[in-house]
Design a protein around this motif. Structure first.
Motif, PDB file in Angstrom:
ATOM      1  N   LEU A  23       0.866  -1.071   0.012  1.00 26.93           N
ATOM      2  CA  LEU A  23      -0.071   0.083   0.092  1.00 26.93           C
ATOM      3  C   LEU A  23       0.843   1.179  -0.002  1.00 26.93           C
ATOM      4  O   LEU A  23       0.249   2.395  -0.420  1.00 26.93           O
ATOM      5  CB  LEU A  23      -0.991  -0.149   1.241  1.00 26.93           C
ATOM      6  CG  LEU A  23      -1.913  -1.160   1.149  1.00 26.93           C
ATOM      7  CD1 LEU A  23      -2.861  -0.965   2.338  1.00 26.93           C
ATOM      8  CD2 LEU A  23      -2.732  -1.302  -0.052  1.00 26.93           C
ATOM      9  N   ALA A  61       1.224   3.863   4.938  1.00 27.28           N
ATOM     10  CA  ALA A  61       0.423   2.860   5.344  1.00 27.28           C
ATOM     11  C   ALA A  61       1.011   2.120   6.664  1.00 27.28           C
ATOM     12  O   ALA A  61       0.497   1.065   6.707  1.00 27.28           O
ATOM     13  CB  ALA A  61       0.443   1.870   3.926  1.00 27.28           C
ATOM     14  N   VAL A 103      -1.268  -0.298   8.848  1.00 31.78           N
ATOM     15  CA  VAL A 103      -1.659  -1.569   8.768  1.00 31.78           C
ATOM     16  C   VAL A 103      -0.808  -2.592   9.513  1.00 31.78           C
ATOM     17  O   VAL A 103      -1.355  -3.649  10.001  1.00 31.78           O
ATOM     18  CB  VAL A 103      -1.237  -1.918   7.014  1.00 31.78           C
ATOM     19  CG1 VAL A 103      -1.647  -3.518   6.903  1.00 31.78           C
ATOM     20  CG2 VAL A 103      -1.838  -0.976   6.311  1.00 31.78           C
ATOM     21  N   LEU A 121      -5.413  -0.819  -5.355  1.00 31.96           N
ATOM     22  CA  LEU A 121      -4.836  -0.251  -4.118  1.00 31.96           C
ATOM     23  C   LEU A 121      -6.005   0.267  -3.190  1.00 31.96           C
ATOM     24  O   LEU A 121      -6.112   0.131  -2.277  1.00 31.96           O
ATOM     25  CB  LEU A 121      -3.595   0.680  -4.272  1.00 31.96           C
ATOM     26  CG  LEU A 121      -2.421  -0.014  -4.602  1.00 31.96           C
ATOM     27  CD1 LEU A 121      -1.340   0.773  -5.070  1.00 31.96           C
ATOM     28  CD2 LEU A 121      -1.754  -0.944  -3.918  1.00 31.96           C
ATOM     29  N   THR A 137      -6.941  -0.820   0.392  1.00 30.98           N
ATOM     30  CA  THR A 137      -6.725   0.141   1.424  1.00 30.98           C
ATOM     31  C   THR A 137      -8.058   0.079   2.300  1.00 30.98           C
ATOM     32  O   THR A 137      -8.072   0.027   3.491  1.00 30.98           O
ATOM     33  CB  THR A 137      -6.354   1.429   1.085  1.00 30.98           C
ATOM     34  OG1 THR A 137      -5.164   1.423   0.212  1.00 30.98           O
ATOM     35  CG2 THR A 137      -6.337   2.555   2.216  1.00 30.98           C
TER      36      THR A 137
END
Length: 255
Positions: A163, A168, A171, A222, A226
């Motif tokens: 990502l 990101a 995550v 993506l 996400t």
């Protein structure tokens, strides 16, 4: 006629552990050669892969109260797949860390997906074997949970890279929450009690692996990946929050 002596569980654990180490070492070496990895990424890959299996072997061979059984053998086999997935991380992240806004290659994402998918799908097999053979133990259940936690952590790191790091970074919370919770148990002894069964907790835990695996697939756009991972994280935070509140209320003697 003399009856055959039953197999020594500790001897079986040592034998399976040795086999797991050999298979992991061979698989990591093969992956490094095929990927054409440099010396440093290959070394880190080897250390990560063998560290995962080494922790598994130590856990099974040092078990005292409850015997090593057939379900544990399945979990050890799963841990080899998880170890190979962990070993793949530095091979794909090395280029990403060296370039701003870079993302891992699609080939690496597919390779990690191919290794992690069977490890995730086989998650319920060890529990089924334990029930079918009447060898379910609390130690085996904890063993299974820890292997699952390592797989989720590996997938969280991989998906964060796909990502786009550092944006990101959130995550990684999916993979870290389990270990933050364990840290909380150490800092707050009053939380050390069995949690009641929760279908929400069980379902949410299953969602994490499937969502992270899906987000790793290069064919998934993506933005969609996400959004899906963000929803999975929100569900997980609620799950851990509910458990933490329940434990804290019991620790304070509240109903």
């Amino acid at each position: 006629m003399a009856l055959a002596r039953p197999a020594d569980p500790r001897a079986s654990a040592r034998r399976d552990g040795a086999a797991a180490l050999v298979v992991t070492a061979a698989a990591v070496a093969l992956v490094g050669v095929v990927a054409g990895a440099g010396a440093v990424p290959a070394l880190v890959a080897g250390v990560l892969g063998l560290a995962v299996v080494g922790a598994v072997v130590r856990s099974t061979t040092h078990r005292r109260a409850e015997p090593y059984g057939p379900a544990d053998r399945v979990t050890v086999a799963r841990s080899v797949l998880v170890a190979v997935a962990a070993a793949l991380l530095p091979l794909g992240l090395a280029p990403v860390l060296g370039e701003a806004a870079a993302r891992p290659s699609a080939a690496w994402c597919w390779a990690l997906f191919a290794v992690a998918l069977p490890a995730w799908l086989l998650d319920g097999l060890d529990g089924w074997v334990a029930r079918r053979t009447g060898t379910a133990t609390s130690a085996g259940a904890r063993f299974d949970q820890e292997v699952d936690a390592v797989l989720i952590l590996v997938l969280a790191v991989a998906v964060a890279a796909r990502l786009g790091l550092p944006g990101a970074w959130w995550v990684l919370v999916i993979g870290a929450l389990r270990y933050l919770f364990l840290l909380g148990l150490r800092l707050r002894p009053g939380w050390r009690r069995p949690l009641p069964y929760s279908s929400y907790r069980r379902t949410t835990a299953g969602i994490q692996g499937g969502t992270l695996l899906g987000a790793l697939v290069p064919l998934i756009p993506l933005p969609l990946a996400t959004a899906a991972v963000a929803v999975a994280l929100a569900l997980l935070v609620v799950s851990f929050g509910r458990d933490t509140v329940w434990l804290e209320r019991r620790a304070r003697g509240l109903s």
